[in-house]
Design an enzyme around this catalytic site. Structure first.
Site, PDB file in Angstrom:
ATOM      1  N   LYS A 212      -2.573  19.335   3.342  1.00  0.00           N
ATOM      2  CA  LYS A 212      -1.498  20.638   3.019  1.00  0.00           C
ATOM      3  C   LYS A 212      -1.429  21.296   1.321  1.00  0.00           C
ATOM      4  O   LYS A 212      -1.359  22.156   1.119  1.00  0.00           O
ATOM      5  CB  LYS A 212      -0.600  19.907   2.312  1.00  0.00           C
ATOM      6  CG  LYS A 212       0.789  20.405   2.019  1.00  0.00           C
ATOM      7  CD  LYS A 212       2.300  19.739   2.785  1.00  0.00           C
ATOM      8  CE  LYS A 212       2.806  20.484   1.919  1.00  0.00           C
ATOM      9  NZ  LYS A 212       4.729  19.626   2.314  1.00  0.00           N
ATOM     10  N   GLU A 218     -10.326  12.550  -0.814  1.00  0.00           N
ATOM     11  CA  GLU A 218     -10.674  12.235   0.177  1.00  0.00           C
ATOM     12  C   GLU A 218     -11.675  13.520   1.510  1.00  0.00           C
ATOM     13  O   GLU A 218     -12.984  13.597   1.543  1.00  0.00           O
ATOM     14  CB  GLU A 218     -10.211  11.197   1.057  1.00  0.00           C
ATOM     15  CG  GLU A 218      -9.747   9.782   0.469  1.00  0.00           C
ATOM     16  CD  GLU A 218      -8.851   9.736  -0.738  1.00  0.00           C
ATOM     17  OE1 GLU A 218      -8.013  11.043  -1.264  1.00  0.00           O
ATOM     18  OE2 GLU A 218      -8.119   8.448  -0.704  1.00  0.00           O
ATOM     19  N   GLY A 273       3.678  16.232   5.533  1.00  0.00           N
ATOM     20  CA  GLY A 273       2.623  15.811   5.324  1.00  0.00           C
ATOM     21  C   GLY A 273       2.625  14.937   6.335  1.00  0.00           C
ATOM     22  O   GLY A 273       2.335  15.279   7.800  1.00  0.00           O
ATOM     23  N   ARG A 274       3.727  14.264   6.373  1.00  0.00           N
ATOM     24  CA  ARG A 274       3.407  12.946   7.592  1.00  0.00           C
ATOM     25  C   ARG A 274       4.671  13.387   8.664  1.00  0.00           C
ATOM     26  O   ARG A 274       5.176  13.087   9.559  1.00  0.00           O
ATOM     27  CB  ARG A 274       4.049  12.284   7.291  1.00  0.00           C
ATOM     28  CG  ARG A 274       5.400  11.927   6.060  1.00  0.00           C
ATOM     29  CD  ARG A 274       6.228  10.972   5.332  1.00  0.00           C
ATOM     30  NE  ARG A 274       6.753  10.911   4.554  1.00  0.00           N
ATOM     31  CZ  ARG A 274       6.919  10.844   3.134  1.00  0.00           C
ATOM     32  NH1 ARG A 274       5.631  11.454   3.077  1.00  0.00           N
ATOM     33  NH2 ARG A 274       8.204  11.130   2.422  1.00  0.00           N
ATOM     34  N   GLU A 359       6.006   5.648   4.672  1.00  0.00           N
ATOM     35  CA  GLU A 359       6.089   6.463   3.337  1.00  0.00           C
ATOM     36  C   GLU A 359       7.474   6.865   3.146  1.00  0.00           C
ATOM     37  O   GLU A 359       7.046   8.128   2.009  1.00  0.00           O
ATOM     38  CB  GLU A 359       5.172   7.584   3.425  1.00  0.00           C
ATOM     39  CG  GLU A 359       4.408   8.471   2.497  1.00  0.00           C
ATOM     40  CD  GLU A 359       3.024   9.153   2.989  1.00  0.00           C
ATOM     41  OE1 GLU A 359       3.083  10.604   2.956  1.00  0.00           O
ATOM     42  OE2 GLU A 359       1.584   8.384   2.280  1.00  0.00           O
ATOM     43  N   HIS A 390      -1.585 -11.445  23.529  1.00  0.00           N
ATOM     44  CA  HIS A 390      -2.803 -12.441  23.267  1.00  0.00           C
ATOM     45  C   HIS A 390      -3.219 -11.984  22.361  1.00  0.00           C
ATOM     46  O   HIS A 390      -4.537 -12.869  21.957  1.00  0.00           O
ATOM     47  CB  HIS A 390      -3.546 -11.816  24.840  1.00  0.00           C
ATOM     48  CG  HIS A 390      -3.359 -11.702  26.153  1.00  0.00           C
ATOM     49  ND1 HIS A 390      -3.631 -12.409  27.243  1.00  0.00           N
ATOM     50  CD2 HIS A 390      -2.801 -10.837  27.072  1.00  0.00           C
ATOM     51  CE1 HIS A 390      -3.039 -11.952  27.852  1.00  0.00           C
ATOM     52  NE2 HIS A 390      -2.663 -11.424  28.091  1.00  0.00           N
ATOM     53  N   LYS A 510      -4.082   7.296  -7.015  1.00  0.00           N
ATOM     54  CA  LYS A 510      -5.225   8.372  -7.302  1.00  0.00           C
ATOM     55  C   LYS A 510      -4.951   8.369  -8.071  1.00  0.00           C
ATOM     56  O   LYS A 510      -6.902   9.177  -8.764  1.00  0.00           O
ATOM     57  CB  LYS A 510      -4.605   9.592  -6.357  1.00  0.00           C
ATOM     58  CG  LYS A 510      -4.088   9.635  -5.301  1.00  0.00           C
ATOM     59  CD  LYS A 510      -3.254  11.227  -4.471  1.00  0.00           C
ATOM     60  CE  LYS A 510      -2.548  11.225  -3.200  1.00  0.00           C
ATOM     61  NZ  LYS A 510      -2.013  11.832  -3.116  1.00  0.00           N
TER      62      LYS A 510
HETATM   63  O1  F6P Z   1      -1.759  10.277  -0.434  1.00  0.00           O
HETATM   64  C1  F6P Z   1      -0.246  10.176   0.402  1.00  0.00           C
HETATM   65  C2  F6P Z   1      -0.741  12.037   1.090  1.00  0.00           C
HETATM   66  O2  F6P Z   1      -0.074  12.972  -0.453  1.00  0.00           O
HETATM   67  C3  F6P Z   1       0.752  12.219   2.323  1.00  0.00           C
HETATM   68  O3  F6P Z   1       1.667  12.263   2.100  1.00  0.00           O
HETATM   69  C4  F6P Z   1       0.063  12.861   3.097  1.00  0.00           C
HETATM   70  O4  F6P Z   1      -0.249  13.240   4.576  1.00  0.00           O
HETATM   71  C5  F6P Z   1      -1.476  13.198   2.591  1.00  0.00           C
HETATM   72  O5  F6P Z   1      -2.021  12.147   1.330  1.00  0.00           O
HETATM   73  C6  F6P Z   1      -2.841  14.080   2.947  1.00  0.00           C
HETATM   74  O6  F6P Z   1      -2.514  15.111   2.095  1.00  0.00           O
HETATM   75  P1  F6P Z   1      -2.980  16.367   2.199  1.00  0.00           P
HETATM   76  O7  F6P Z   1      -2.580  16.911   3.353  1.00  0.00           O
HETATM   77  O8  F6P Z   1      -2.190  17.836   0.702  1.00  0.00           O
HETATM   78  O9  F6P Z   1      -4.486  16.436   1.897  1.00  0.00           O
END
Ligand code: F6P
Length: 547
Positions: A212, A218, A273-274, A359, A390, A510
């Site tokens: 987003k 990452e 995002g979620r 979240e 199990h 972060k």
């Molecule tokens: O670290 C949390 C977050 O902001 C989430 O809410 C989001 O889904 C994820 O990181 C990834 O964010 P982006 O889509 O901006 O890379």
């Protein structure tokens, strides 16, 4: 619209106090007695909506419980808040944003104006662009840099830009294009990238960089590694345009990365995002399923949206499930909820729900910034049945924690082989029965059990569960199921008077990680953390011969 909390907070509401008193009367009542005393109980506490059948009769409730819970929802003005969300109110007050994931699945031709602009038209323009792109990939019209068709799709993203796409891909694999390979890279641990790509031919591989913000550490790290991996074979910068597309709200950053914005699929700041798996973030899902089945999934989401928006509280599936969650979390002190899908295709569903629920509602201040004096989101967790049986079910049956369970199962298997499905379903029905009714010490003794073993073999029962049944797992049904949980989260957020749509709690880690990276890479930089963090950094530096 903002919430209108009670002047003394949630726990000051008379409805909350009434629930507290009612809990004192209910806490010692056993499901065995509740069922024995009411032959209609199963019917009374069941509901069908949008092809889902919910049996919530194995909960520790009576009619009065539900009445009090609905009164709480009414006191919180749930219906007005729901309307505010559906109509584009800026209910995400800490980010001053509308919350309109429901617009992502509104049918073509409907109108929803935000700041004088019809967002539904934008949604369908992006869906159409995604569909045209999918057609080009599937037909082989879109070719890789060396002229080969695309056979592999690697989605690079994390959090909401990963969990929804992976979950949907796994859930709907049965309906997917088996001629293509789909991989998902999320972790900054290079192992994730290495393992996802080790057997792929770069000439036939397309990367979807899904973010987003297009700033997430990452994802950007993995995207740069992917570009390196591609160029190591193709050796020509021009190849990037043929092997990378982006899904983002941030065109500037996409361009900066070197992806042509013509190959970018957009969405909007009003999609969290979620809550984004049904936006362009679902491009990998559409590539796997094809545009028509993707649209079926959106219809399923929309079915539940309509139900949630319009059904009376008393017949509203997300409302009922949300209120039951509050009943256990806040009155029975249940701190977790287990989600137990009896369908192997739903193996990533609990992980997906973890971000959606925790979240969203893992907050401890209200909309006004006051500290809450009650628990908010429980911990969601789970595994598919029968595997979990199990592993951790022992604790659910006989442990000291009360763990409400959501069982999810389908009458028809997508792989009807021999009598597997009868056995699977027998297990799901048996589990909720065993949890609710248990086995008394008298029953155990009557079986001739050695006296000293009786306590060990006794099941207390009275352990609550919901069972959601549907005919078959389809794209449409998956949409309905996800939408159900989205709205459960919404209802709980409204009652808890918190903002379900921000996530400031992930920020500090972060920021600190960004500061520590250069400290790890240099051996000389002086460290000014606490003694524990300094020690751990030094340990790592030593291992790399950097100090
Ligand atoms: O670290 C949390 C977050 O902001 C989430 O809410 C989001 O889904 C994820 O990181 C990834 O964010 P982006 O889509 O901006 O890379």
């Amino acid at each position: 619209m903002t919430a209108s909390p009670h002047p003394q907070g949630l726990t000051g509401r008379p409805e909350w106090k009434a629930l507290g008193d009612h809990y004192n009367a209910m806490k010692s009542m056993h499901l065995r007695d509740l069922f024995a005393g009411d032959p209609n109980r199963a019917k009374t506490f069941s509901l069908s909506a949008c092809d889902l059948f919910l049996d919530y009769s194995k909960n520790r409730i009576v009619a009065e419980t539900m009445h009090l819970l609905f009164s709480l929802a009414k006191a919180a003005d749930l219906k007005a808040h729901t309307e505010a969300m559906f109509t584009g109110g800026r209910i995400n007050i800490t980010e001053d944003r509308a919350v309109l994931h429901t617009a992502l699945r509104s049918p073509r031709g409907t109108v929803l104006e935000v700041d004088g602009h019809n967002v539904i038209q934008d949604v369908h323009e992006v869906l159409d662009k995604m569909a045209r792109f999918c057609d080009r990939i599937h037909s082989g019209d879109w070719k890789g840099h060396t002229g080969k068709p695309i056979k592999n799709v690697v989605n690079i993203g994390i959090g909401g830009s990963d969990l929804g796409p992976v979950m949907a891909y796994e859930a709907l694999k049965h309906y997917s294009n088996r001629g293509m390979t789909f991989r998902f890279v999320s972790n900054v641990d290079a192992t994730d990238f290495a393992e996802a790509t080790f057997d792929l031919n770069p000439e036939e591989t397309l990367f979807i960089v899904a973010s987003k913000t297009f700033t997430t550490q990452e994802t950007m790290t993995n995207a740069l590694t992917a570009r390196q991996w591609l160029l190591a074979t193709l050796n020509d910068e021009a190849a990037v345009a043929k092997h990378f597309v982006a899904v983002s709200t941030n065109a500037e950053k996409v361009q900066e990365f070197g992806i042509d914005t013509a190959n970018m699929f957009g969405f909007w700041d009003w999609v969290g995002g979620r809550y984004s798996m049904d936006s362009a973030i679902g491009l990998s899902t559409m590539l796997a399923l094809g545009p028509d089945q993707f649209r079926d999934m959106l219809s399923g989401f929309h079915d539940m949206d309509v139900h949630f928006r319009h059904a009376p509280l008393e017949e509203n599936m997300p409302v009922i499930m949300a209120l039951l969650g509050i009943w256990y979390s806040n009155f029975f002190n249940a701190s977790t909820i287990a989600v137990l899908p009896y369908d192997q295709y739903l193996k990533r569903f609990p992980a997906y729900l973890q971000q959606l629920t925790m979240e969203s509602n893992g907050k401890s201040v209200t909309l006004t910034g006051a500290s809450v004096d009650y628990d908010t989101s429980p911990v969601y967790w789970g595994e598919p049945g029968t595997n979990g049986q199990h592993s951790f079910y022992q604790l659910i049956h006989q442990g000291t924690h009360l763990i409400p369970c959501d069982f999810i199962a389908f009458c028809r298997s997508l792989n009807p082989i021999n009598d597997h499905h009868d056995k699977l379903m027998a297990n799901v029905f048996a589990q909720s029965e065993a949890l609710a009714f248990g086995k008394t010490s008298e029953e155990v003794a009557a079986e001739g059990t050695q006296a000293n073993l009786v306590p060990h073999r006794t099941f207390p029962g009275n352990r609550p569960s919901n069972t959601i049944l549907a005919e078959k797992l389809t794209p449409r049904l998956l949409g309905t199921l996800v939408s159900l949980y989205e709205h459960i989260v919404f209802v709980q957020g409204i009652i808890y008077e918190i903002n379900s749509f921000d996530q400031w709690g992930v920020e500090l880690g972060k920021v600190l990680a960004k500061r520590i990276v250069p400290e790890l890479q240099s051996g000389s930089e002086e460290l000014s953390h606490d003694s524990s963090t300094n020690q751990l950094i030094e340990h790592y530096r030593k291992s790399h011969g950097r100090s």
